[in-house]
Scaffold this active site. Structure first.
Site, PDB file in Angstrom:
ATOM      1  CB  SER A 124       2.421   0.651  -4.115  1.00 32.91           C
ATOM      2  OG  SER A 124       1.112   0.254  -4.438  1.00 32.91           O
ATOM      3  CE1 TYR A 148       3.734  -4.008  -1.499  1.00 34.74           C
ATOM      4  CE2 TYR A 148       1.684  -3.021  -2.258  1.00 34.74           C
ATOM      5  CZ  TYR A 148       3.020  -3.293  -2.443  1.00 34.74           C
ATOM      6  OH  TYR A 148       3.654  -2.838  -3.571  1.00 34.74           O
ATOM      7  CE  LYS A 152       6.565  -1.489  -1.739  1.00 39.21           C
ATOM      8  NZ  LYS A 152       7.957  -1.522  -2.220  1.00 39.21           N
TER       9      LYS A 152
END
Ligand code: UFG
Length: 337
Positions: A124, A148, A152
């Site tokens: 991302s 988050y 990643k």
């Protein structure tokens, strides 16, 4: 080629499977349906004429993943399985690290056990954190500002280290910008569980009458109209990027990373206007305070994907809004209808 797709029933995974089957690949899905619906399998069969193999296994389940790898013997893996809500990641961080980071470790261990050497990873743009310059290119420093994004970024590092230790393997990291839109048939699209966190599914639910109005999170940013600017990438273009990444990955060993975006930013108000035009519906909205953690503006420099992978986005915001509206109006309750 036999391609194992973790999280293949999810929003981006399912659209990628359509493109894989169209290219003649054989596909096997690993999914727990934690944030997706088994109905996706029916829709995939309708669209492609092929019902993909399915294993209902958690990527953290070492024994389960080993069985899948031994029975399917994939030649490559596309790894989508993971948790993806920025807000939720701050509330249940350990769960996010477990699924997104530990899940990647187990995946690599079980791939290695059957000699599978190629993996395309769903990363991302959030790994970059606050922009030091725009557009972000792949050399922009990574300093994720939420859990988050951390998961990643850690998974990217694990994949990179695994590749270094296995020099004949291949890792392709794809950093997505804002995935939106739906399959042109109107049979597949994004179907969030509960109130959508993201802009486009929320706008679509307002248009179809499921929600009263949209809250526009801040109109006092330093952007042309004061609302947040993002690089919205059509999910079918994003799906195509995985095919290009796979073709690239199987041809050479090494790790490489690509931004997958359009290079153009649109504001929240631009998107509301475009959706209103595509749907013929007014989108009721009110300006609300800024959402904690949001950035004013960011968009991709996607040039590397163009030069190296031969990929670029082909669909603009009109197509994004038209396809989202077809999906939402044909399936007002998503897959649960
Ligand atoms: N927005 C609103 N109202 C809403 C939802 C969003 O005004 O109800 C605004 C946001 O403030 C932002 C823009 O719409 O300006 C886009 O917001 P999204 O929530 O759709 O997307 P984000 O850019 O915040 O996040 C997305 C993905 C994340 C990913 C991140 C960085 O959802 O998973 O991009 O790549 F981490």
């Amino acid at each position: 080629m036999r391609v194992l797709v973790t999280g293949g029933a999810g929003y981006i995974g399912s659209h990628t499977i359509v493109e894989l089957v169209a290219k003649g690949h054989d596909v096997c899905i690993v999914d727990t349906f934690r944030n997706s619906s088994p109905e996706v399998l029916n829709r995939l069969e309708e669209i492609t004429g092929v019902r993909p193999l399915l294993h209902k296994v958690d990527v953290r389940d070492r024994a389960g993943m080993k069985t899948v790898m031994e029975s399917y013997k994939p030649e490559a893996v596309i790894h989508f399985a993971g948790l993806k809500a920025v807000g939720e990641s701050a509330e249940i961080p350990l769960e996010y690290y477990d699924v997104n980071v530990q899940g990647t470790v187990v995946l690599l261990e079980t791939m290695q056990a059957v000699g599978c050497k190629t993996v395309v990873f769903s990363s991302s743009a959030t790994v970059y954190g606050a922009p030091q310059y725009l557009p972000y290119d792949e050399a922009h420093p990574c300093a994720p500002s939420n859990v988050y994004g951390q998961t990643k970024h850690m998974a990217e590092q694990i994949l990179t280290d695994w590749q270094l230790a296995n020099p004949d393997s291949s890792v392709v990291l794809l950093r997505y910008f804002n995935p939106v839109g739906a399959h042109s048939s109107g049979r597949m699209g994004e179907d969030p569980d509960g109130p959508p966190n993201n802009l486009m599914p929320f706008v679509a639910q307002v248009a179809v009458g499921r929600r009263e109005k949209l809250a526009v999170f801040g109109d006092d940013y330093d952007t042309p109209d004061g609302t947040g600017v993002r690089d919205y990438i059509h999910v079918t273009d994003l799906a195509r990027a995985h095919i290009s990444a796979l073709d690239y990955g199987v041809k050479q060993a090494g790790t490489d990373v690509f931004n997958i975006g359009t290079g153009t930013g649109y504001s929240v108000l631009d998107m509301i206007k475009a959706f209103s035009k595509a749907s013929g519906r007014e989108i009721a909205y009110e300006v609300a305070p800024r959402r904690v953690g949001d950035l004013a503006s960011y968009y991709a420099n996607p040039a590397k994907a163009g030069t190296v992978l031969g990929w670029s986005a082909e669909r603009g915001i009109e197509d994004i809004c038209t396809s989202t509206w077809k999906w939402q109006s044909d399936n007002p309750r998503g897959y649960g209808a």
